[in-house]
Design an enzyme around this catalytic site. Structure first.
Site, PDB file in Angstrom:
ATOM      1  N   ARG A   1     -26.473  14.462  18.585  1.00  0.00           N
ATOM      2  CA  ARG A   1     -25.930  13.885  17.377  1.00  0.00           C
ATOM      3  C   ARG A   1     -24.697  13.081  17.704  1.00  0.00           C
ATOM      4  NH1 ARG A   1     -25.888  17.920  12.215  1.00  0.00           N
ATOM      5  NH2 ARG A   1     -28.089  17.682  11.692  1.00  0.00           N
TER       6      ARG A   1
ATOM      7  N   VAL B   1      18.154   7.533  -4.253  1.00  0.00           N
ATOM      8  CA  VAL B   1      18.802   7.831  -5.537  1.00  0.00           C
ATOM      9  C   VAL B   1      19.962   8.805  -5.343  1.00  0.00           C
ATOM     10  CG1 VAL B   1      18.451   9.060  -7.729  1.00  0.00           C
ATOM     11  CG2 VAL B   1      16.825   7.292  -6.999  1.00  0.00           C
TER      12      VAL B   1
ATOM     13  N   ARG C   1     -16.196  18.755  13.590  1.00  0.00           N
ATOM     14  CA  ARG C   1     -16.363  19.453  14.867  1.00  0.00           C
ATOM     15  C   ARG C   1     -17.006  20.826  14.649  1.00  0.00           C
ATOM     16  NH1 ARG C   1     -16.441  17.526  19.701  1.00  0.00           N
ATOM     17  NH2 ARG C   1     -14.451  16.456  19.512  1.00  0.00           N
TER      18      ARG C   1
ATOM     19  N   THR D   1       4.614   2.952   5.430  1.00  0.00           N
ATOM     20  CA  THR D   1       3.214   2.540   5.562  1.00  0.00           C
ATOM     21  C   THR D   1       2.542   3.486   6.534  1.00  0.00           C
ATOM     22  OG1 THR D   1       1.776   0.935   6.668  1.00  0.00           O
ATOM     23  CG2 THR D   1       4.071   0.792   7.198  1.00  0.00           C
TER      24      THR D   1
ATOM     25  N   ASP E   1       5.269  -4.774   6.052  1.00  0.00           N
ATOM     26  CA  ASP E   1       5.811  -6.098   6.363  1.00  0.00           C
ATOM     27  C   ASP E   1       5.672  -7.123   5.241  1.00  0.00           C
ATOM     28  OD1 ASP E   1       3.248  -5.816   7.298  1.00  0.00           O
ATOM     29  OD2 ASP E   1       3.625  -6.641   9.282  1.00  0.00           O
ATOM     30  N   GLY E   2       4.627  -7.029   4.440  1.00  0.00           N
ATOM     31  CA  GLY E   2       4.549  -7.922   3.278  1.00  0.00           C
ATOM     32  C   GLY E   2       5.760  -7.736   2.371  1.00  0.00           C
ATOM     33  N   SER E   3       6.107  -6.486   2.131  1.00  0.00           N
ATOM     34  CA  SER E   3       7.240  -6.174   1.259  1.00  0.00           C
ATOM     35  C   SER E   3       8.545  -6.678   1.857  1.00  0.00           C
ATOM     36  CB  SER E   3       7.326  -4.665   1.062  1.00  0.00           C
ATOM     37  OG  SER E   3       6.048  -4.134   0.791  1.00  0.00           O
TER      38      SER E   3
ATOM     39  N   GLY F   1       0.841  -1.199   0.000  1.00  0.00           N
ATOM     40  CA  GLY F   1       0.000   0.000   0.000  1.00  0.00           C
ATOM     41  C   GLY F   1       0.870   1.241   0.000  1.00  0.00           C
TER      42      GLY F   1
ATOM     43  N   ASP G   1       0.394   2.766   8.633  1.00  0.00           N
ATOM     44  CA  ASP G   1      -0.161   2.070   9.798  1.00  0.00           C
ATOM     45  C   ASP G   1       0.723   2.107  11.044  1.00  0.00           C
ATOM     46  OD1 ASP G   1      -2.510   1.369   8.498  1.00  0.00           O
ATOM     47  OD2 ASP G   1      -1.610  -0.426   7.641  1.00  0.00           O
TER      48      ASP G   1
ATOM     49  N   ILE H   1      -8.511   8.340   1.355  1.00  0.00           N
ATOM     50  CA  ILE H   1      -8.014   9.706   1.592  1.00  0.00           C
ATOM     51  C   ILE H   1      -6.789   9.650   2.492  1.00  0.00           C
ATOM     52  CG2 ILE H   1      -8.546  11.850   2.810  1.00  0.00           C
ATOM     53  CD1 ILE H   1     -11.414  11.545   1.902  1.00  0.00           C
ATOM     54  N   GLN H   2      -6.813   8.705   3.424  1.00  0.00           N
ATOM     55  CA  GLN H   2      -5.737   8.590   4.410  1.00  0.00           C
ATOM     56  C   GLN H   2      -4.400   8.154   3.813  1.00  0.00           C
ATOM     57  OE1 GLN H   2      -7.581   6.627   8.190  1.00  0.00           O
ATOM     58  NE2 GLN H   2      -9.021   6.324   6.511  1.00  0.00           N
TER      59      GLN H   2
ATOM     60  N   GLY I   1      -7.019   0.957  10.157  1.00  0.00           N
ATOM     61  CA  GLY I   1      -6.398   0.298  11.295  1.00  0.00           C
ATOM     62  C   GLY I   1      -7.124  -0.958  11.708  1.00  0.00           C
ATOM     63  N   ARG I   2      -7.104  -1.947  10.845  1.00  0.00           N
ATOM     64  CA  ARG I   2      -7.817  -3.179  11.141  1.00  0.00           C
ATOM     65  C   ARG I   2      -7.196  -3.897  12.336  1.00  0.00           C
ATOM     66  NH1 ARG I   2      -9.718  -5.823   5.764  1.00  0.00           N
ATOM     67  NH2 ARG I   2      -9.570  -3.568   5.518  1.00  0.00           N
TER      68      ARG I   2
ATOM     69  N   ARG J   1       0.652  -5.130  -6.083  1.00  0.00           N
ATOM     70  CA  ARG J   1       0.731  -6.446  -5.439  1.00  0.00           C
ATOM     71  C   ARG J   1       1.189  -7.420  -6.527  1.00  0.00           C
ATOM     72  NH1 ARG J   1      -1.035  -5.159  -0.573  1.00  0.00           N
ATOM     73  NH2 ARG J   1      -2.501  -3.444  -0.546  1.00  0.00           N
TER      74      ARG J   1
ATOM     75  N   ASP K   1       2.884   0.140  12.115  1.00  0.00           N
ATOM     76  CA  ASP K   1       2.848  -1.136  12.830  1.00  0.00           C
ATOM     77  C   ASP K   1       4.124  -1.959  12.610  1.00  0.00           C
ATOM     78  OD1 ASP K   1       2.462  -1.633  10.175  1.00  0.00           O
ATOM     79  OD2 ASP K   1       0.770  -2.995  10.439  1.00  0.00           O
TER      80      ASP K   1
END
Lengths: 327, 327, 327, 327
Positions: free
Chosen positions: B166, B27, B158, B129, B106-108, B14, B131, B258-259, B174-175, B75, B133
């Site tokens: 509301r 480079v 806000r 990444t 980490d996949g990479s 990602g 994340d 967007i993130q 962030g799964r 991928r 993580d």
């Protein structure tokens, strides 16, 4: 010139960036012309519940750059009843208001019109809504800011849209009017735009997906005006696409209320400043039951009745531009 | 000092803001140290398909401020097979690569580790990444930008959150890890934060809604880390809340991709510049199979194996801070 | 655990984005731990003039995303005298303050140290300044936001820097410390960076201009840390360059106080939240005369005396990174 | 309908955000109407030096959101001579151009007019400049973005303007026309605005400072249109104020070329898309020597001669609004 002792100002309906600038201009125009400004909290609800304060220039210091409305805005069931409006009027009279400036959309203007018809309180509407669907003005306050917010969001998605066979759906506001979707679709270079005004419905979109053979090409961004079930409809669409075209990976963004907030753009602040001043000047000229707007860069006045009953139309040339630039 | 003729660089997984700055630094560090830099398109796919070019300083001009990765990232199923990695290695050898810099998550890194183990090609990982993580670095490239993107979005909500009763749900990425949700929840003044690491599950959240008697109070903003069904889970939650608490009006925003985009923050650009340089310096020192990261403002090296197998933990004091500031 | 009845909080010195988040965290941590928070207007001046109010959670609602400091910050000559500090202390005692949280830079910490030494009022410093020049913390509150502000500004200049033979000078803050110039120079891809710490003075820069034969090449961006005459020095430099190298067209931007404002970044808000909470926890632990900071992601404490007398040093590896990436 | 084989497009003069969107729309409108688009590098210089390429839809992919102009823009002394224009025309003819779209300001339009008069090459002007000083259009491409850039910068200064007796001078572009200063002054809530069109000169400003007794009040923000000595005049003013009013602390920001860059706003992108399409449609209709602009939301055409010789006037009502809202 009508002598005015006090003028009230309130914001009503969905909030929009630039409302604070409009309140500020109304308050300061009152002061400039020797009128006492009265700020009313929470829209018509505050009028009924007598939440009013005499303001001065400091009351509106440092609000011009704030999103939302510092007077708050509430929906008010009671004001929709005759009894509610009687209460509102009595409070207005007790507070010696000689006029009322209502910043909001068509729901709010309907209320203003009734208050004026039933009780004779001079009311001036100022168009504040991100939807740009008010007749009698080229632009509503908040619309330009909302467009920038959406475009900035889609720009970020464009950055990441480097993989193949991806469809990004972006749901934007606009249940009845596609102004936001059409303009932000053009401005963000969207590959497709789905708006209520256009016949191209989901089936046609599916067909075009099929024909385009986009499979194997780079990613596509599709801007979708919010459908029947605000905030959720786009997921149904995305599932339908994934079922029919398993070769696509579909990603969804629902912008939601992000579009209602944010610091107002320069355009919206200047527009709001002009219209706030114009509203007070209209009351001084003896106007009532009208909305102030901007057409061809000039302040113009439109009866509230017309502002409500008619609607701005999507520009046909702009629809064609959208088609041309997405070749 | 190891003599290096050519070094390749690719981005994989990602994408994340700041990857371009990391490519650029890699480079230019090559050039600075007399090594020929080779840029590889589309990650491991480009290595297998031999999409490589010798680069110079101009290749990476004007990319530092761009989101995404100009080398693209894909991928690649084939690289997960032994045969695929053989092809990749043969191309690398034919291109006279003496080392490879892999920017990704980490996949990479798993891919880099296998390439090194099976074929002896020195590989250096650079953590890119959103994340955050990856073990072995305080910050991953792109994380800081993603945090700002989320916070700016919630700030806008806000602004408009002035009505009563509301609930605004904001779904962020962030799964598996709640870093984004926890930090942006604190930074945006969210009333509640739902993250995978914390026991507080939906039932508890419901209970807390009940107890809080938030009904009648002003609006609440709830930040939710993306659940099982990316991009959709929050709608199920919102429907559950509306059923149980009809007095609330629930509004949903799904930020989605967007993130992953946007201009990188200064922090991410500096981090990426440091790590790109450090990766080349590591290759020159004879390192291989390690990731370069930053801990306590210093560049540190971690074996790829550990970077993959361990995980950064949510900071307990930060969880308490979140609780304290939302009183 | 020290029993505390009331704790005061003030901001002092030049303001910095994130100060509001730090006030908010201090106030809410007090409430969380059963302490009454007291907010003090205009720094030490407000302490002397008794401008204090007991606060509650609502006092700090909706401030976390605001730049500047809602408590205001003023320089106070009187507090530099013994008599002034006596007055300040007497007011603090009358208000039953058991501790004071001072958010600011080294000038502010000197005041806190004297107040504590002379009168025994426990004081905790929280580092809030865009300059990042406080010893005992990796980052000061406001620094990260200022970096982003500068980088966003230079990005815009980069967009237009397509003509030939142009030099763009950007003056940024940092009379004594080049942190802002060095980091933003790297992050914006500046062709040169002039900072106080480095020997490369104007003559050397001139020589390098001569050698580089940049004439005939595309534009260059030079980031300059503010010199002796804040806000003006860069014009003298620009005139000197134009005289010696008439082939260059020189354009100047002076960012000035733009760097002190703006919505705080996520990083600054989280940092401020952590440190505000940590300041109250330090008072509860019986600490006094210390500053709370963050090192290696952990909250650490440093005696105010050391925080003032020592300085963070420019990172040598970062200086080298700057050199490498501008090849 | 005029048959067109090829149409060239170039950008010329000072660059402006949105120029890329205009190039893109021109290129894609050509393709839509079966015309071959030719992109010309570096304005008229590229026409003389024959830097032209046939473009396709991909040439302009991912440029709509970029500031500046990817075709670059250069001043060209040679094109100001008859001989230069002969060369340019011969290249245009050799490239089989049946028309030329020139995106720029009045200097660029003068060149287009001469090229058409002397050689009969049909030229269409598209107004691209941040100054909004072109007659025949309500808005020029880039103006709206520049306004937002300035307002965002002043907003940040406003955040910090909490101390007493401070004057902040912000120099913005506009040597001849005060559009940027007037609009951004209103939008940022500036306490004073100094523009070329208004009589209020420095002496009057000094008098008003004296009268206002602003001393002792909070800070003031003064927006100043760039004077005789671009980028430096405001420092002379600031020194004059400090000498006469030592009680003020004066701070200066010079925005400079920041105003020319940045991602274009939605407004500018849509405007640019409309005008790029309209330019090609005008050529197809057989128009020549005209500029396409927007008035009252409709595309209108104005002879280049008039577009150059006349100027938009500052709106008097807007000047009054500025006075009213700064009470």
């Amino acid at each position: 010139m009508t002598e005015l002792k006090r003028v009230g100002v309130l914001t009503s309906g969905g909030d929009a960036p630039g409302m604070n600038a409009a309140i500020r201009a109304t308050v300061r125009a009152c002061i400039y012309y020797g009128i006492e400004p009265v700020v009313i909290q929470e829209g018509y609800k505050g009028l009924i519940e007598n939440k009013m304060d005499v303001a001065d220039a400091r009351t509106v210091a440092n609000v011009i750059n704030q999103g939302g409305t510092f007077l708050k805005s509430a929906r008010c069931q009671e004001f929709r009843t005759k009894e509610g409006r009687v209460k509102a009027y009595e409070n207005a009279r007790a507070a010696e208001l000689d006029g009322l400036v209502v910043i909001g959309g068509d729901g709010s203007f309907t209320g203003a019109m009734l208050l004026e018809e039933e009780h004779g309180l001079p009311c001036i509407g100022v168009p504040g809504t991100i939807d740009n669907d008010i007749y009698g003005t080229d632009f509503t306050i908040g619309y330009d800011t909302a467009l920038n917010t959406v475009v900035e969001a889609i720009d970020k998605i464009r950055d990441t849209a480097t993989s193949h066979n991806r469809l990004f759906f972006i749901e934007v506001m606009g249940r009845d009017a596609g102004f936001i979707a059409l303009n932000t679709g053009i401005a963000s270079g969207a590959e497709d735009i789905l708006i209520p005004e256009q016949e191209k419905n989901v089936e046609l979109f599916m067909e075009s997906l099929q024909k385009s053979g986009r499979a194997g090409k780079t990613s596509s961004i599709i801007v979708v005006a919010e459908g029947d079930r605000g905030g959720g409809g786009v997921f149904e669409l995305s599932r339908a696409v994934e079922e029919q075209f398993p070769e696509y990976e579909v990603k969804v963004t629902v912008l939601g209320h992000i579009q209602r907030g944010g610091k107002p753009s320069c355009f919206d602040r200047v527009l709001a400043s002009r219209l706030g001043v114009a509203a007070v000047e209209a009351l001084r000229s003896g106007d009532s039951g009208i909305m102030v707007g901007v057409r061809d860069q000039q302040v113009v006045k439109t009866p509230l009745e017309r502002a409500i009953s008619k609607h701005n139309q999507i520009d046909n040339h702009l629809m064609k531009v959208a088609e041309i630039v997405s070749v």
